[in-house]
Design an enzyme around this catalytic site. Structure first.
Site, mmCIF file in Angstrom:
data_model
loop_
_atom_site.group_PDB
_atom_site.id
_atom_site.type_symbol
_atom_site.label_atom_id
_atom_site.label_comp_id
_atom_site.label_asym_id
_atom_site.label_seq_id
_atom_site.Cartn_x
_atom_site.Cartn_y
_atom_site.Cartn_z
ATOM 1 N N HIS A 171 -8.726 -52.378 68.139
ATOM 2 C CA HIS A 171 -8.334 -53.657 68.724
ATOM 3 C C HIS A 171 -9.536 -54.570 68.984
ATOM 4 C CE1 HIS A 171 -9.109 -51.675 72.733
ATOM 5 N NE2 HIS A 171 -9.518 -52.900 73.028
ATOM 6 N N ASP A 202 -6.273 -46.154 67.584
ATOM 7 C CA ASP A 202 -7.107 -47.292 67.981
ATOM 8 C C ASP A 202 -8.586 -47.024 67.711
ATOM 9 O OD1 ASP A 202 -7.601 -49.835 68.834
ATOM 10 O OD2 ASP A 202 -7.374 -49.435 70.972
ATOM 11 N N GLY A 222 -14.298 -55.230 77.618
ATOM 12 C CA GLY A 222 -15.622 -55.244 77.013
ATOM 13 C C GLY A 222 -16.186 -53.849 76.840
ATOM 14 N N ASN A 223 -15.700 -52.888 77.646
ATOM 15 C CA ASN A 223 -16.081 -51.493 77.463
ATOM 16 C C ASN A 223 -15.340 -50.852 76.296
ATOM 17 O OD1 ASN A 223 -16.701 -51.315 80.820
ATOM 18 N ND2 ASN A 223 -18.040 -50.168 79.459
ATOM 19 N N SER A 224 -14.286 -51.492 75.816
ATOM 20 C CA SER A 224 -13.463 -50.918 74.755
ATOM 21 C C SER A 224 -14.321 -50.545 73.547
ATOM 22 C CB SER A 224 -12.385 -51.904 74.314
ATOM 23 O OG SER A 224 -11.434 -52.093 75.330
ATOM 24 N N LEU A 284 5.456 -33.412 57.692
ATOM 25 C CA LEU A 284 6.475 -32.375 57.575
ATOM 26 C C LEU A 284 7.794 -32.932 57.049
ATOM 27 C CD1 LEU A 284 6.783 -29.349 58.164
ATOM 28 C CD2 LEU A 284 7.521 -29.935 60.471
ATOM 29 N N GLY A 285 8.131 -34.164 57.447
ATOM 30 C CA GLY A 285 9.366 -34.786 56.957
ATOM 31 C C GLY A 285 10.575 -34.517 57.816
ATOM 32 N N VAL A 286 10.385 -34.510 59.150
ATOM 33 C CA VAL A 286 11.509 -34.304 60.063
ATOM 34 C C VAL A 286 11.395 -35.263 61.236
ATOM 35 C CG1 VAL A 286 11.852 -31.862 59.512
ATOM 36 C CG2 VAL A 286 10.260 -32.512 61.339
ATOM 37 N N ILE A 315 12.212 -35.150 65.352
ATOM 38 C CA ILE A 315 12.312 -34.064 66.325
ATOM 39 C C ILE A 315 12.482 -34.607 67.734
ATOM 40 C CG2 ILE A 315 11.044 -32.310 65.014
ATOM 41 C CD1 ILE A 315 8.505 -33.198 66.392
#
Length: 474
Positions: A108, A138, A209-211, A266-268, A270
Site C-alpha cells: 500500500h 501487503d 509513515g512506519n508502514s 487445493l480447489g475447495v 471450506i
C-alpha cells in the site's frame, strides 16, 4: 529471637528462588541496536499522477470576458474540457535485505506509484524499480542500483518470538524522518482481514509513515514488517501489527524469483467445524476444515467431495480453515501431498497434486438434475419449497440448480438463530443432495433414528455455500 531469625532466613531463601526471574536480561539502552540497524532502513517517497475530475463544475465565462483565451486553453485541450492532472505523494518506510539493493516495504506504500524514491540513513537517495507485489499480505519488493554495497539486514524466525520479548520498530513516522521506538511483542498469530495473515502485535509506537518498516528483535533480525495499527484516532495507542517474517520471507523469495507469488491451490471452499457441526457429522470434537464446495481442480481429481472434513494435510494436523489455507499456500505448486479426510464416519487418505492458486479457476461442479415440484411445507422451523424453472429465474439461479428454497423462517426457531433466511437454498441434508421435500424429511428421520441431535445442511446464499447444523429437537 529464633523466630525472627527463621523468618529472615525464609525471606532470603525466597529471594534466591525468584532471583533468576528478576535477573532476566534487559537492555539498559537500545542505542547500540539502533545504530547497528538504522543504515539498512529507508524512507520511501512515491509520486503518483492523479487525473483531476471536474464533473462539469468548471468556470463559465461570458463572451469577451477578461482572460477568456487563457481559460479556454486551460479547460479545452483537444476540444474537451480537461483540467490539469495533479501529483499525489505518499510516505512510508522499508528496509534493505541484500547488498545489491533489494528492498522490502508494504504494497500500500507504493501502489499505483509512477515514481519511487528511496532515502537512506546516510542521506543517499536513489530511484527504485518495482520487482513485484503481493496485495494478499501487503508486501512489495523493490530494487535500487548503486555502485557500492548497501547496508542490509536479515530476516529472523518470527516463530521463535515470544509474547513479552523486546522489539524495536524503525521507520519514518508521519514523515518526520528516521525514528526508532521500543516495545514488546504483545501477541502472536493475529489475523486482520487476509487469508494468509500472521501478524505480530506490538506496543512499540507505530504511526502513519512506519508502514513497510522493520520490526527487529534484540539480535538485530527482522521478525516483522510493520503494516497496520488499531486506533480510533489514527495515531498510535500501542496496538500495532507487523506481518511475521516467516510469511514475508516466503513471499519475498517468490517475488525475487518469479516477480509474483506462487501459492499452492487445493480447489475447495471450506468452513470451520463448530461443535454442533461436529455432532452432526459424528466427530468426537470440532477440528479440521469442512469442505463446502469442490471446484474443478486438484481436490476433485483426487476424489474429494463436499462434506469431507480435512483432518490432516501433508503429515500435519489441521486446526481450522485458516491453518489449512496457509499450509496449502506454502506447500508448493505441483507437489503431491497426502490429505486425510473424515467421510461417512471413517478416515480416508487422498493424494492431491497441488495446483497454482494464481491460475486457478473458480468453476464449481454442476449439481444433479432437478426433480418435479411439490407444495411448500414447514419443516424444522422453515417453510421450504422445491425449486422450479420459474423460481430459478426469479432468484437468478444458474440453470440446473437443485435443492429447496427457504421461503420464510419461524421467529425464535433454531433456523433463525443459525442465520437462515428467506431466499437461501438448501442443497444437501445429512451430506446427501436433496431436491424434494420427501427427501428432506427422510434425512430428518434418518438423523433422528441414528440418535443425532442435529442435522447438517448445505446452504447456499448467492455464490457462498456453507454448512449449518440445525437442532432436531421437536
Amino acid at each position: 529471637m529464633w523466630l525472627a531469625m527463621l523468618a529472615l532466613m525464609l525471606i532470603f531463601a525466597l529471594s534466591l528462588a525468584v532471583a533468576p526471574v528478576q535477573a532476566q536480561e534487559r537492555p539498559v539502552s537500545f542505542a547500540d541496536l539502533a545504530e547497528e540497524v538504522s543504515p539498512a532502513v529507508v524512507n520511501i517517497t512515491t509520486s503518483t499522477t492523479v487525473a483531476a475530475q471536474m464533473n462539469g463544475n468548471f468556470p463559465q465565462l461570458p463572451e469577451g470576458a477578461p482572460f477568456q483565451d487563457f481559460f479556454n486553453e486551460f479547460f479545452n485541450r483537444d476540444g474537451q474540457q480537461q483540467p490539469r492532472p495533479r501529483q499525489s505523494q505518499s510516505l512510508g518506510s522499508g528496509f534493505v535485505i541484500s547488498e545489491d539493493g533489494y528492498i522490502v516495504t508494504n504494497n500500500h506504500v507504493i501502489e499505483d506509484a509512477d515514481e519511487i524514491r528511496v532515502e537512506f540513513f546516510s542521506g543517499l537517495t536513489l530511484t527504485a524499480q518495482l520487482i513485484g507485489t503481493d496485495p494478499a499480505t501487503d508486501i512489495a519488493l523493490l530494487k535500487v542500483e548503486h555502485d557500492a554495497a548497501l547496508p542490509a539486514v536479515r530476516f529472523g524466525d518470527s516463530e521463535a518470538a515470544r509474547v513479552g520479548d523486546w522489539v524495536l520498530a524503525v521507520g519514518n513516522p508521519l514523515g518526520q524522518g528516521f525514528s526508532v521506538s521500543a516495545g514488546i511483542v504483545s501477541a502472536r498469530g493475529r489475523a486482520l482481514q487476509g487469508n494468509y495473515d500472521d501478524y505480530l502485535q506490538t506496543d512499540a509506537a507505530i504511526n502513519r509513515g512506519n508502514s513497510g518498516g522493520p520490526l527487529f528483535n534484540m539480535a538485530g533480525e527482522v521478525i516483522g514488517v510493520n503494516t497496520a495499527i488499531l486506533s480510533p484516532t489514527g495515531g498510535s495507542i500501542g496496538i500495532g501489527f507487523a506481518m511475521s517474517s516467516n510469511v514475508a520471507g516466503r513471499v519475498i523469495a517468490q517475488l525475487q524469483e518469479f516477480g509474483t507469488t506462487r501459492r499452492g491451490w487445493l480447489g475447495v471452499r471450506i468452513q470451520d467445524v463448530t461443535e454442533d457441526v461436529a455432532d452432526a457429522l459424528g466427530l468426537d470434537r470440532p477440528l479440521g476444515a469442512l469442505v463446502t464446495e469442490v471446484m474443478e481442480g486438484p481436490a476433485l481429481d483426487a476424489g474429494m467431495v463436499t462434506g469431507d472434513v480435512i483432518l490432516r494435510f501433508d503429515n500435519g494436523g489441521v486446526a481450522d480453515t485458516r491453518d489449512l489455507v496457509r499450509r496449502v499456500a506454502d506447500a508448493g505448486v505441483g507437489r503431491a501431498v497426502d490429505v486425510i479426510v473424515f467421510r461417512d464416519g471413517e478416515e480416508q487418505t487422498l493424494q492431491v497434486t497441488l495446483g497454482l492458486r494464481e491460475e486457478s479457476s473458480a468453476a464449481a461442479r454442476p449439481g444433479p438434475d432437478a426433480a418435479p415440484p411439490a407444495a411448500p411445507a414447514e419443516i424444522l422451523g422453515m417453510e421450504l419449497a422445491e425449486l422450479t424453472d420459474l423460481v430459478r429465474e426469479q432468484m437468478a439461479l444458474p440453470a440446473g440448480t437443485t435443492g429447496l428454497v427457504v421461503q420464510s423462517v419461524e421467529a425464535g426457531s433454531d433456523a433463525e438463530t443459525k442465520g437462515l433466511r428467506g431466499g437461501d437454498v438448501i442443497t444437501e441434508a445429512g451430506q446427501v443432495p436433496v431436491s424434494t421435500l420427501a427427501e428432506f424429511r427422510e434425512r430428518v428421520e434418518e438423523a433422528r433414528d441414528a440418535g443425532r441431535r442435529t442435522l447438517l445442511l448445505m446452504v447456499r446464499r448467492g455464490d457462498d455455500p456453507r454448512f449449518v447444523a440445525l437442532s432436531l429437537e421437536r
